[in-house]
Structures are given as structure tokens and as C-alpha cells.
Write a protein that holds these residues in place. Structure first.
Motif: not given
Length: 326
Positions: A245-246, A232, A211, A208, A242, A272, A228-229
Motif C-alpha cells: 500500500a505504501s 493496508a 512502509a 512497518r 502495509p 491505492n 497505507w492507512q
């Protein structure tokens, strides 16, 4: 504050050592641990979760115990304590070697030598390189850089800030065991269960933080947070999701999709996918630079958090009233 300052100086020196030197080609402490863990597996292996849990306890406990004994031995001497921390951080952090391997694959792709890139890819991840074209190799490298930024850099710094040298060594032991036995091969499906679950728990805070820092340090913070939101939770790994994705959102690329491990094909969700583009070879260097920025920010964040917690505890101790007699 002496011990915490020693940790801060040592952690900074250790990360600088990694930046300047990278990993040794021979005799790396993590490789020594891996050989010891392999010997323990040879003695304990049964196709049973209980025996695998014992393997995890013996190997991880041994690493934590070694770190605890060493830390206590040098505690009276702040310079020695800082030196031990520096050595431990250098031993467990692998950000420079990660970037180096990624760029080696990238240079092979830029030169059009896909066979050289395929030959080098196993140094980074367990994908089947022969099943990948140039774009697939580039995507695999960026995903590996993202995930290993958490596993090989940020996660270690988080546990170092929490528990000092024992935390550093313990986290690296857990992460190494997961790489050795935590995968779903027929031999390790049951035996490696405990190592895999412990790695998920130990890696949760570092993932976390990675990210968050990728969003802060990347060229598109909003894109990183949005990916991320949105994506993830769709990843099969609670920690890689996470982070990847970030990174995908920060770099403006698409990660995930179909991949192959050991002849087993997996169809993972695209990260993404709504706004990202296909990964290009040039994105490998962008991911490596982002990884380095995240590592430096993680050092500052974790050290500052350790010093702040210590300061707050000291302040409360001073302000708390003494007990009154009857």
C-alpha cells in the motif's frame, strides 16, 4: 561501543557488497540453507502441524546457533567481528538481485517480448505468468519489489540491529522456510503453518519500517501514508499489506486485484484505488529505485537505533547509584 561500532561498519560493508556484487550465481549461502531445509523436510514430513513446527525449530534454531557460535568466536577481535557481520549481511540481503530481476522483466516488456517477460517472472514471484498480460506482469513485478524490499532487505537489517549475526541468519532462515513450506498447498497446509506464522511475527517490524521509509523516500509521501492507512488492513497478508500500500501510494499506482497462484485465482483488494493509476512498464524502474533508497535508509535507521540504545543503556549504567551497605 566497540561491538556496536563493529556491527555498524560490518553492516555498511555488507550492504555495499550487495550493491556492488549482488548474489553469487552458484553456491549462495541461502541456497545451501534451502537444500538443508529440504533434506530436513524429507526426513520429518507428516501432514501435521506438530511435525512442521519441529521442522521450523530445527532449521531456524540451527541457523541462529551457527550465527551465535561464529559471533562469539570473533568477538574478541573487532575487525573479525566486522568482517563476519559484513559477510552475513551480504549473504542475507538481496536488494541488488531483486532490482536486477525486476529490470530484466521490464526490459523484455519494453521490447514487446511478453513471452520472455513471462519466462523471467517466476524468478521474482510465484504468479502464473501465462495468465498475465503486459500490464499484469508489470503490476506483479512492482508488487514483488515492494514486498521483497521488506523481506530481502529491511527485515534482515532490523533483526541484525536487534541480535547481530544470529538475528541476520535467523531472519533469513525464517523467511526462506516460509517461501518453501509456508504456502497453502495440499502438502504444506498443515506442515508449513508454524513457518508461516513465525514469518508473520518476524516480518512485522521490518514491514512497518519499510512502509514508513517508502513514504519518506518516495515521490508522494502523503499518498503513501494515505494508501497505507486506507488499504493496508484489507490485504490478506499482515506484512505485505502495509508495504504494498505504501509503495502504491508513493508511486501513484494501483496494486492488488485479481491474481493467480498455482492455478488458484485470488481476488485481492485494490491498493491505492482511489487515486492511483494502472501500473506501467516504466514504473518497474521507479519501484526498483525506490527499493534501493529504502534499503539505504533502513541501514542508517537500524544502525543509528542500535547505537542509540547502547548509548542510553551505558548512560543509565553510569548514572545508577551503587548499592549501599547496612
Amino acid at each position: 561501543m566497540g561491538a556496536d561500532r563493529s556491527y555498524a561498519y560490518g553492516a555498511a560493508a555488507g550492504l555495499l557488497g550487495d550493491l556492488l556484487l549482488g548474489d553469487p550465481r552458484r553456491g549462495h549461502p541461502v541456497a545451501v540453507f534451502g537444500r538443508a531445509a529440504g533434506a530436513v523436510e524429507g526426513a520429518l514430513w507428516h501432514d501435521h502441524r506438530g511435525w512442521g513446527a519441529l521442522h521450523t525449530v530445527v532449521c531456524t534454531g540451527g541457523a541462529v546457533a551457527l550465527g551465535t557460535v561464529a559471533a562469539r568466536a570473533v568477538r574478541p577481535c573487532p575487525p573479525a567481528s566486522a568482517a563476519l557481520t559484513a559477510a552475513a549481511v551480504w549473504a542475507v540481503v538481496g536488494g541488488t538481485s531483486l532490482a536486477r530481476e525486476a529490470r530484466t522483466v521490464g526490459r523484455a516488456l519494453e521490447a514487446g517480448d511478453i513471452e520472455a517477460a513471462r519466462a523471467r517472472l517466476p524468478h521474482l514471484c510465484g504468479r502464473d505468468p501465462q495468465a498475465l498480460d503486459a500490464d499484469g506482469i508489470a503490476r506483479a513485478v512492482v508488487e514483488s519489489v515492494a514486498e521483497n524490499t521488506s523481506d530481502a532487505v529491511v527485515g534482515a537489517l532490523v533483526w541484525g540491529a536487534v541480535a547481530g549475526v544470529p538475528g541476520l541468519l535467523g531472519f533469513r532462515a525464517v523467511n526462506t522456510l516460509d517461501a518453501m513450506v509456508g504456502h497453502r498447498s495440499p502438502r504444506h497446509r498443515r506442515y508449513g503453518w508454524a513457518s508461516a506464522r513465525l514469518d508473520d511475527l518476524a516480518g512485522w517490524p521490518g514491514a512497518r519500517l519499510t512502509a514508513v521509509l517508502a513514504a519518506v523516500a518516495g515521490p508522494d509521501p502523503r499518498g503513501a501514508l494515505r494508501a497505507w492507512q486506507a488499504d493496508a488492513h484489507r490485504h490478506p497478508s499482515p506484512n505485505a499489506g502495509p508495504v504494498e500500500a505504501s509503495f502504491a501510494g508513493a508511486l501513484g499506482v494501483r496494486l492488488g486485484g485479481t491474481l493467480s497462484y498455482g492455478g488458484r485465482v485470488e481476488h485481492r483488494p485494490v491498493l491505492n484505488g482511489a487515486s492511483g493509476r494502472t501500473v506501467r512498464v516504466t514504473d518497474i524502474d521507479r519501484a526498483a529505485r525506490l527499493s534501493r533508497r529504502v534499503g539505504l535508509l533502513a541501514l542508517g535507521t537500524t544502525v543509528a537505533a542500535r547505537l542509540l540504545v547502547k548509548s542510553v543503556k551505558s548512560s543509565r549504567s553510569v548514572k545508577s547509584p551503587k548499592g549501599r551497605g547496612k
